[in-house]
Enzyme design. Structure first.
Site, PDB file in Angstrom:
ATOM      1  N   PRO A 148       4.157   2.111  19.528  1.00  0.00           N
ATOM      2  CA  PRO A 148       2.842   2.388  18.934  1.00  0.00           C
ATOM      3  C   PRO A 148       2.408   3.853  18.878  1.00  0.00           C
ATOM      4  O   PRO A 148       1.454   4.265  19.534  1.00  0.00           O
ATOM      5  CB  PRO A 148       1.906   1.572  19.825  1.00  0.00           C
ATOM      6  CG  PRO A 148       2.573   1.609  21.165  1.00  0.00           C
ATOM      7  CD  PRO A 148       4.045   1.530  20.870  1.00  0.00           C
ATOM      8  N   CYS A 149       3.044   4.637  18.037  1.00  0.00           N
ATOM      9  CA  CYS A 149       2.668   6.044  17.914  1.00  0.00           C
ATOM     10  C   CYS A 149       1.252   6.198  17.360  1.00  0.00           C
ATOM     11  O   CYS A 149       0.641   7.255  17.533  1.00  0.00           O
ATOM     12  CB  CYS A 149       3.682   6.814  17.073  1.00  0.00           C
ATOM     13  SG  CYS A 149       4.057   6.090  15.486  1.00  0.00           S
ATOM     14  N   HIS A 150       0.707   5.146  16.756  1.00  0.00           N
ATOM     15  CA  HIS A 150      -0.676   5.212  16.280  1.00  0.00           C
ATOM     16  C   HIS A 150      -1.667   5.296  17.440  1.00  0.00           C
ATOM     17  O   HIS A 150      -2.816   5.666  17.243  1.00  0.00           O
ATOM     18  CB  HIS A 150      -0.996   4.002  15.392  1.00  0.00           C
ATOM     19  CG  HIS A 150      -0.813   2.677  16.061  1.00  0.00           C
ATOM     20  ND1 HIS A 150       0.424   2.073  16.163  1.00  0.00           N
ATOM     21  CD2 HIS A 150      -1.692   1.857  16.676  1.00  0.00           C
ATOM     22  CE1 HIS A 150       0.291   0.919  16.804  1.00  0.00           C
ATOM     23  NE2 HIS A 150      -0.990   0.765  17.132  1.00  0.00           N
TER      24      HIS A 150
END
Length: 185
Positions: A149-151
């Protein structure tokens, strides 16, 4: 090794429709290796060329129900429906290495749904407190966005930061996870 795949770096792919647009999913015998945003028909060839360069083998379309791609599609559907909090997929990390892989593994393991971390804090977590910009580069190189989850990585000043899938996509993912309010319209 996963069923239906050989030990060599064979790769299969499919495109899945999601609320944030089509995602290209690719898998090897080790697991899910890539998630690519904006996988409209005209963009798929370029995405596949990039995968071929990274893997050293040209990905082939999935011949049907491939276990890794099927499971990834099911878990993504559950995530977007609000029924999945943690992805439990076999991942192939071969498109990430060194610092980027360390950062992405820490992100996947240590930043749960509903929370965010700053680039600076993530740099500290991997033992590189002065490497916030390098963490940003690692986020941009993430071969498995959404699943890894780089968001959930944001600026220290409270800003949303950047995102390879586009800022509107980042906002939508964070709203889905309850971190940001949903857009009014």
């Amino acid at each position: 090794m996963l069923p239906g795949m050989s030990e060599e770096k064979g790769c299969v792919w499919s495109v899945e429709r999601t609320p944030i647009g089509p995602l290209l999913l690719a898998a090897t015998g080790l697991g899910l290796v890539s998630v690519v945003f904006h996988a409209e028909r005209r963009r798929v060839p370029a995405a596949l060329s990039g995968l071929a360069r990274g893997l050293g083998a040209r990905p082939a379309p999935s011949p049907g129900d491939h276990p890794v791609l099927t499971e990834a599609a099911e878990q993504l559907a559950a995530y977007f429906a609000g029924r999945l909090r943690v992805f439990e997929l076999a991942l192939d990390w071969s498109l990430a290495s060194g610092f980027t892989e360390r950062v992405l593994r820490e992100l996947a393991a240590g930043v749960p749904l509903g929370s965010v971390v700053s680039y600076q804090d993530l740099a500290r977590r991997v033992g590189e407190p002065g490497a916030a910009q390098a963490v940003g580069a690692a986020m941009g190189a993430n071969p498995l966005p959404v699943v890894v989850p780089c968001h959930r990585v944001v600026a220290s000043d409270g800003g949303i930061g950047g995102f390879g899938g586009g800022l509107e996509t980042k906002r939508r993912l964070l709203a889905l996870e309850g971190v940001l309010p949903s857009p009014l319209f």
